[in-house]
Design a protein around this motif. Structure first.
Motif, PDB file in Angstrom:
ATOM      1  N   ASP A   1       7.589   1.064   4.829  1.00 26.50           N
ATOM      2  CA  ASP A   1       8.096   0.171   5.581  1.00 26.50           C
ATOM      3  C   ASP A   1       8.722  -1.158   4.614  1.00 26.50           C
ATOM      4  N   GLY A   2       8.326  -0.664   3.300  1.00 30.94           N
ATOM      5  CA  GLY A   2       8.625  -1.773   2.195  1.00 30.94           C
ATOM      6  C   GLY A   2       7.760  -2.968   2.215  1.00 30.94           C
ATOM      7  N   LEU A   3       6.771  -2.459   2.619  1.00 35.91           N
ATOM      8  CA  LEU A   3       5.596  -3.819   2.719  1.00 35.91           C
ATOM      9  C   LEU A   3       4.156  -3.234   2.589  1.00 35.91           C
ATOM     10  N   HIS A   4       3.742  -2.062   2.992  1.00 38.09           N
ATOM     11  CA  HIS A   4       2.492  -1.453   2.882  1.00 38.09           C
ATOM     12  C   HIS A   4       2.401  -0.283   1.910  1.00 38.09           C
ATOM     13  N   LEU A   5       1.625  -0.682   0.980  1.00 37.93           N
ATOM     14  CA  LEU A   5       1.547   0.373  -0.061  1.00 37.93           C
ATOM     15  C   LEU A   5       1.061   1.692   0.309  1.00 37.93           C
ATOM     16  N   ASP A   6       1.318   2.921  -0.200  1.00 34.65           N
ATOM     17  CA  ASP A   6       0.603   3.983   0.097  1.00 34.65           C
ATOM     18  C   ASP A   6      -0.322   4.365  -0.811  1.00 34.65           C
ATOM     19  N   ALA A   7      -0.987   5.474  -0.982  1.00 33.37           N
ATOM     20  CA  ALA A   7      -2.185   5.746  -2.013  1.00 33.37           C
ATOM     21  C   ALA A   7      -1.678   5.645  -3.299  1.00 33.37           C
ATOM     22  N   THR A   8      -0.498   5.971  -3.519  1.00 38.84           N
ATOM     23  CA  THR A   8      -0.123   5.862  -5.024  1.00 38.84           C
ATOM     24  C   THR A   8       0.032   4.506  -5.390  1.00 38.84           C
ATOM     25  N   GLY A   9       1.064   3.693  -4.595  1.00 40.02           N
ATOM     26  CA  GLY A   9       1.211   2.268  -4.856  1.00 40.02           C
ATOM     27  C   GLY A   9      -0.177   1.622  -4.841  1.00 40.02           C
ATOM     28  N   SER A  10      -1.063   1.911  -3.991  1.00 37.94           N
ATOM     29  CA  SER A  10      -2.478   1.080  -4.178  1.00 37.94           C
ATOM     30  C   SER A  10      -3.216   1.277  -5.511  1.00 37.94           C
ATOM     31  N   ARG A  11      -2.694   2.545  -5.991  1.00 34.87           N
ATOM     32  CA  ARG A  11      -3.580   3.024  -7.115  1.00 34.87           C
ATOM     33  C   ARG A  11      -3.055   2.284  -8.361  1.00 34.87           C
ATOM     34  N   LYS A  12      -1.645   2.351  -8.349  1.00 41.25           N
ATOM     35  CA  LYS A  12      -1.038   1.632  -9.429  1.00 41.25           C
ATOM     36  C   LYS A  12      -1.283   0.208  -9.438  1.00 41.25           C
ATOM     37  N   LEU A  13      -1.362  -0.451  -8.103  1.00 42.36           N
ATOM     38  CA  LEU A  13      -1.668  -2.184  -8.110  1.00 42.36           C
ATOM     39  C   LEU A  13      -3.140  -2.217  -8.894  1.00 42.36           C
TER      40      LEU A  13
END
Length: 219
Positions: A197-209
């Motif tokens: 949705d352009g806002l809530h990070l998926d698992a990969t995005g959360s891991r990158k963060l």
């Protein structure tokens, strides 16, 4: 989703320290694959106590709910965190907030956001709970907004606001002797492909963060 998480756990620089970490965030910290969960995976010897809540702001009344205003409930949250850890002090308090403070409804109040962050940091440092007051504070500025979020009235223009926060939050962190990670410029994080949705990070995005967070607290 398990395979990427396991791969990250194998490849990340793991700490042998039994760190005790308090995490405070918004909805991006609440999912089963969220950044506090990824932090725990990356630091298997650590204890991560997560008090993130969907809709949380740093210091605004979001959705008419005072419990979502971090400043208004910080004492209650710190009490809860202190009771959870007992006599074992927290090594780090990690804050990842600001996404909801960048909503369109708060566009005219952006000058308040860095000041509210400083108030929150001071409240943590001056906590009456010894298990918390000595912890190092690490501030993660909010990740970018994606085009799907920006296309809605609710989040229109939020991308520029969170970008401005990355600079302002770095200054607040420096002035208050906190650690800082620029979530807006996270290496490898693509908000267009790592959110639905352009806002809530998926698992990969959360891991990158949290990859740069792990690098900071384990170096």
């Amino acid at each position: 989703m398990l395979a990427p998480v396991m791969l990250f756990a194998q490849n990340a620089a793991l700490s042998n320290k039994r760190l005790n970490i308090l995490t405070l965030g918004d909805s991006n910290g609440t999912f089963p694959h969220s950044w506090p969960v990824q932090l725990q995976t990356a630091l298997p010897n650590a204890t991560v106590y997560n008090i993130s809540k969907s809709g949380r702001t740093i210091g605004f009344l979001n959705l008419g709910d005072s419990t979502l205003n971090s400043l208004m409930v910080i004492d209650a949250n710190l009490k809860k965190a202190a009771e959870a850890t007992g006599t074992r002090p927290y090594d780090y308090v990690i804050l990842e907030l600001g996404t909801n403070d960048a909503k369109a409804i708060f566009a005219g109040r952006q000058q308040e956001v860095p000041a509210n962050l400083e108030k929150l940091i001071i409240a943590i440092k001056r906590s009456n709970y010894p298990a918390i007051s000595k912890a190092k504070i690490l501030v993660i500025s909010p990740p970018p907004y994606g085009s799907k979020a920006e296309a809605t009235e609710k989040y229109k223009g939020g991308g520029q606001r969170v970008q401005a926060m990355s600079t302002a939050f770095a200054k607040v962190a420096r002035q208050n002797h906190c650690l800082f990670v620029n979530g807006y410029a996270t290496p490898g994080l693509d908000v267009e492909t790592m959110t639905a949705d352009g806002l809530h990070l998926d698992a990969t995005g959360s891991r990158k963060l949290i990859e740069p967070v792990v690098a900071v607290i384990t170096k």
